[in-house]
Scaffold this active site. Structure first.
Site, PDB file in Angstrom:
ATOM      1  N   CYS A 148       0.591  -1.136   0.041  1.00 12.61           N
ATOM      2  CA  CYS A 148       0.057  -0.014  -0.144  1.00 12.61           C
ATOM      3  C   CYS A 148       0.764   1.362   0.038  1.00 12.61           C
ATOM      4  O   CYS A 148       0.575   2.177  -0.650  1.00 12.61           O
ATOM      5  CB  CYS A 148      -0.874   0.047   1.136  1.00 12.61           C
ATOM      6  SG  CYS A 148      -1.890  -1.374   1.403  1.00 12.61           S
ATOM      7  N   HIS A 149       1.876   1.373   0.803  1.00 16.06           N
ATOM      8  CA  HIS A 149       2.674   2.739   0.970  1.00 16.06           C
ATOM      9  C   HIS A 149       4.079   2.220   1.105  1.00 16.06           C
ATOM     10  O   HIS A 149       4.903   3.188   1.514  1.00 16.06           O
ATOM     11  CB  HIS A 149       1.978   3.210   2.180  1.00 16.06           C
ATOM     12  CG  HIS A 149       0.789   3.816   2.141  1.00 16.06           C
ATOM     13  ND1 HIS A 149      -0.294   3.142   2.700  1.00 16.06           N
ATOM     14  CD2 HIS A 149       0.078   5.003   1.559  1.00 16.06           C
ATOM     15  CE1 HIS A 149      -1.225   3.707   2.448  1.00 16.06           C
ATOM     16  NE2 HIS A 149      -1.121   4.701   1.589  1.00 16.06           N
ATOM     17  N   GLY A 150       4.518   1.158   0.999  1.00 18.66           N
ATOM     18  CA  GLY A 150       6.031   0.817   0.770  1.00 18.66           C
ATOM     19  C   GLY A 150       6.656   0.643   1.953  1.00 18.66           C
ATOM     20  O   GLY A 150       7.886   0.424   1.864  1.00 18.66           O
TER      21      GLY A 150
END
Length: 96
Positions: A51-53
């Site tokens: 989702c956001h690394g």
């Protein structure tokens, strides 16, 4: 393999809650070491939250400058036998 005392009762197993500490997403396993897309060149294996690394590593803190504030949670657990695990009870002498 978790190599951090207090996070691993049996070093050949990782017991963790598979929920990213950023927004509750499910991280993907990225166990192969080395450079890979979305991972640092010196990657040693762990998990990647798509989702956001956020990068979450085996038995070690997550990497800096990523959205997840903490590594994967290790729940209280004990081994009843070599093949039976009980989640929710703390083994004496361990922080897990």
């Amino acid at each position: 393999m978790a190599r951090n005392e207090g996070r691993s009762i049996k070093p050949e197993y990782l017991v963790a809650v598979g929920i990213c500490s950023h927004l509750g997403c499910s991280p993907s396993d990225k166990f192969a070491a080395g450079a890979q897309p979305s991972l640092p060149d010196d990657w040693q294996g762990g998990f990647l939250c798509p989702c956001h690394g956020s990068t979450l590593r085996h038995g070690r803190p997550g990497l800096k400058n990523k959205p997840a504030p903490d590594n994967l949670e290790v729940p209280p657990h004990v081994y009843l036998t070599d093949t039976r695990l009980l989640i929710g009870r703390r083994q004496e002498g361990l922080r897990a």
